[in-house]
Design a protein around this motif. Structure first.
Motif, PDB file in Angstrom:
ATOM      1  N   THR A 123      11.094 -12.664 -28.708  1.00 28.13           N
ATOM      2  CA  THR A 123      11.552 -11.662 -29.676  1.00 28.13           C
ATOM      3  C   THR A 123      12.028 -12.373 -30.934  1.00 28.13           C
ATOM      4  OG1 THR A 123      12.246 -10.207 -27.873  1.00 28.13           O
ATOM      5  CG2 THR A 123      13.177  -9.773 -30.060  1.00 28.13           C
ATOM      6  N   VAL A 124      11.282 -12.151 -32.025  1.00 28.04           N
ATOM      7  CA  VAL A 124      11.622 -12.787 -33.297  1.00 28.04           C
ATOM      8  C   VAL A 124      13.037 -12.386 -33.712  1.00 28.04           C
ATOM      9  CG1 VAL A 124      11.000 -12.962 -35.738  1.00 28.04           C
ATOM     10  CG2 VAL A 124       9.203 -12.852 -33.998  1.00 28.04           C
ATOM     11  N   GLU A 182      14.769 -15.043 -15.445  1.00 30.01           N
ATOM     12  CA  GLU A 182      13.597 -15.643 -16.089  1.00 30.01           C
ATOM     13  C   GLU A 182      12.840 -14.641 -16.961  1.00 30.01           C
ATOM     14  OE1 GLU A 182       9.484 -17.991 -14.897  1.00 30.01           O
ATOM     15  OE2 GLU A 182      10.964 -17.554 -13.357  1.00 30.01           O
ATOM     16  N   VAL A 183      12.621 -13.455 -16.460  1.00 33.15           N
ATOM     17  CA  VAL A 183      11.861 -12.452 -17.209  1.00 33.15           C
ATOM     18  C   VAL A 183      12.610 -12.067 -18.481  1.00 33.15           C
ATOM     19  CG1 VAL A 183      10.934 -10.097 -17.139  1.00 33.15           C
ATOM     20  CG2 VAL A 183      10.694 -11.598 -15.155  1.00 33.15           C
ATOM     21  N   GLN A 184      13.907 -11.854 -18.363  1.00 33.39           N
ATOM     22  CA  GLN A 184      14.704 -11.484 -19.533  1.00 33.39           C
ATOM     23  C   GLN A 184      14.725 -12.618 -20.555  1.00 33.39           C
ATOM     24  OE1 GLN A 184      16.238  -8.426 -20.233  1.00 33.39           O
ATOM     25  NE2 GLN A 184      16.325  -9.425 -22.232  1.00 33.39           N
ATOM     26  N   PHE A 185      14.864 -13.846 -20.076  1.00 32.04           N
ATOM     27  CA  PHE A 185      14.879 -14.999 -20.979  1.00 32.04           C
ATOM     28  C   PHE A 185      13.544 -15.122 -21.710  1.00 32.04           C
ATOM     29  CE2 PHE A 185      14.431 -19.626 -21.814  1.00 32.04           C
ATOM     30  CZ  PHE A 185      15.479 -19.762 -22.706  1.00 32.04           C
ATOM     31  N   LEU A 186      12.439 -14.961 -20.982  1.00 32.68           N
ATOM     32  CA  LEU A 186      11.117 -15.031 -21.617  1.00 32.68           C
ATOM     33  C   LEU A 186      10.967 -13.931 -22.670  1.00 32.68           C
ATOM     34  CD1 LEU A 186       8.881 -15.835 -18.525  1.00 32.68           C
ATOM     35  CD2 LEU A 186       9.445 -17.364 -20.416  1.00 32.68           C
ATOM     36  N   ASP A 187      11.434 -12.730 -22.362  1.00 31.64           N
ATOM     37  CA  ASP A 187      11.401 -11.649 -23.354  1.00 31.64           C
ATOM     38  C   ASP A 187      12.240 -12.012 -24.579  1.00 31.64           C
ATOM     39  OD1 ASP A 187       9.745 -10.063 -21.811  1.00 31.64           O
ATOM     40  OD2 ASP A 187      11.377  -8.806 -21.018  1.00 31.64           O
ATOM     41  N   HIS A 225      15.817 -13.170 -32.196  1.00 31.68           N
ATOM     42  CA  HIS A 225      16.779 -13.158 -31.081  1.00 31.68           C
ATOM     43  C   HIS A 225      17.505 -14.509 -31.036  1.00 31.68           C
ATOM     44  CE1 HIS A 225      18.465 -12.851 -27.059  1.00 31.68           C
ATOM     45  NE2 HIS A 225      18.204 -11.547 -27.123  1.00 31.68           N
ATOM     46  N   PRO A 226      18.815 -14.509 -30.802  1.00 26.14           N
ATOM     47  CA  PRO A 226      19.565 -15.767 -30.733  1.00 26.14           C
ATOM     48  C   PRO A 226      19.020 -16.749 -29.692  1.00 26.14           C
ATOM     49  CG  PRO A 226      21.076 -13.906 -30.816  1.00 26.14           C
ATOM     50  CD  PRO A 226      19.691 -13.336 -30.671  1.00 26.14           C
ATOM     51  N   ALA A 227      18.519 -16.236 -28.572  1.00 24.66           N
ATOM     52  CA  ALA A 227      17.957 -17.131 -27.545  1.00 24.66           C
ATOM     53  C   ALA A 227      16.713 -17.833 -28.080  1.00 24.66           C
ATOM     54  CB  ALA A 227      17.618 -16.343 -26.279  1.00 24.66           C
ATOM     55  N   ARG A 228      15.910 -17.117 -28.859  1.00 24.66           N
ATOM     56  CA  ARG A 228      14.712 -17.717 -29.454  1.00 24.66           C
ATOM     57  C   ARG A 228      15.102 -18.835 -30.423  1.00 24.66           C
ATOM     58  NH1 ARG A 228       9.263 -16.099 -30.566  1.00 24.66           N
ATOM     59  NH2 ARG A 228       8.502 -16.950 -32.534  1.00 24.66           N
ATOM     60  N   ARG A 229      16.076 -18.553 -31.276  1.00 23.15           N
ATOM     61  CA  ARG A 229      16.531 -19.578 -32.229  1.00 23.15           C
ATOM     62  C   ARG A 229      17.083 -20.792 -31.494  1.00 23.15           C
ATOM     63  NH1 ARG A 229      18.351 -14.948 -34.960  1.00 23.15           N
ATOM     64  NH2 ARG A 229      20.487 -15.298 -34.335  1.00 23.15           N
ATOM     65  N   ALA A 230      17.865 -20.579 -30.464  1.00 24.76           N
ATOM     66  CA  ALA A 230      18.439 -21.692 -29.701  1.00 24.76           C
ATOM     67  C   ALA A 230      17.344 -22.491 -28.999  1.00 24.76           C
ATOM     68  CB  ALA A 230      19.444 -21.164 -28.680  1.00 24.76           C
ATOM     69  N   PHE A 231      16.358 -21.802 -28.430  1.00 27.54           N
ATOM     70  CA  PHE A 231      15.266 -22.476 -27.736  1.00 27.54           C
ATOM     71  C   PHE A 231      14.474 -23.349 -28.708  1.00 27.54           C
ATOM     72  CE2 PHE A 231      10.928 -22.646 -25.991  1.00 27.54           C
ATOM     73  CZ  PHE A 231      11.203 -23.219 -24.763  1.00 27.54           C
ATOM     74  N   TYR A 232      14.152 -22.787 -29.875  1.00 31.90           N
ATOM     75  CA  TYR A 232      13.378 -23.560 -30.850  1.00 31.90           C
ATOM     76  C   TYR A 232      14.183 -24.705 -31.460  1.00 31.90           C
ATOM     77  CZ  TYR A 232       9.151 -20.859 -30.551  1.00 31.90           C
ATOM     78  OH  TYR A 232       7.991 -20.300 -30.096  1.00 31.90           O
ATOM     79  N   LYS A 233      15.479 -24.533 -31.600  1.00 28.11           N
ATOM     80  CA  LYS A 233      16.315 -25.648 -32.063  1.00 28.11           C
ATOM     81  C   LYS A 233      16.299 -26.780 -31.043  1.00 28.11           C
ATOM     82  CE  LYS A 233      19.526 -23.244 -35.082  1.00 28.11           C
ATOM     83  NZ  LYS A 233      20.915 -22.845 -35.338  1.00 28.11           N
ATOM     84  N   GLY A 234      16.327 -26.424 -29.769  1.00 31.79           N
ATOM     85  CA  GLY A 234      16.239 -27.429 -28.714  1.00 31.79           C
ATOM     86  C   GLY A 234      14.900 -28.139 -28.721  1.00 31.79           C
ATOM     87  N   LEU A 235      13.819 -27.382 -28.925  1.00 35.03           N
ATOM     88  CA  LEU A 235      12.494 -27.985 -29.026  1.00 35.03           C
ATOM     89  C   LEU A 235      12.420 -28.950 -30.205  1.00 35.03           C
ATOM     90  CD1 LEU A 235       9.974 -25.078 -28.351  1.00 35.03           C
ATOM     91  CD2 LEU A 235      10.422 -27.061 -26.921  1.00 35.03           C
TER      92      LEU A 235
END
Length: 75
Positions: A23-24, A14-19, A26-36
């Motif tokens: 992080t502008v 969870e902590v790593q995912f939140l970080d 970061h692939p996880a950020r892009r994927a999360f926002y695409k899901g949103l």
């Protein structure tokens, strides 16, 4: 789903995912926002369909959304 719920569902730290999602670039950020964005689109579509069907609460919701959008327009 909240970021914590997503990390739990995907069995991620969870902590790593939140970080990662804070992080502008970061692939996880892009994927999360695409899901949103995808979820937001589907919800808006459902509300619009309910409005067309005559749902009073959906009509009110659509009117409020339109008013918010119009208030953001700078002429």
């Amino acid at each position: 789903m909240t970021p914590s719920q997503v990390s739990f569902r995907l069995d991620l730290d969870e902590v790593q995912f939140l970080d990662d999602i804070h992080t502008v670039g970061h692939p996880a950020r892009r994927a999360f926002y695409k899901g949103l964005q995808s979820t937001d689109y589907e919800l808006r579509k459902q509300v619009f369909d309910l409005m067309l069907a005559g749902s009073p609460s959906a009509i009110s919701d659509c009117q409020q959304r339109i008013e918010r959008l119009l208030n953001e327009i700078s002429i």
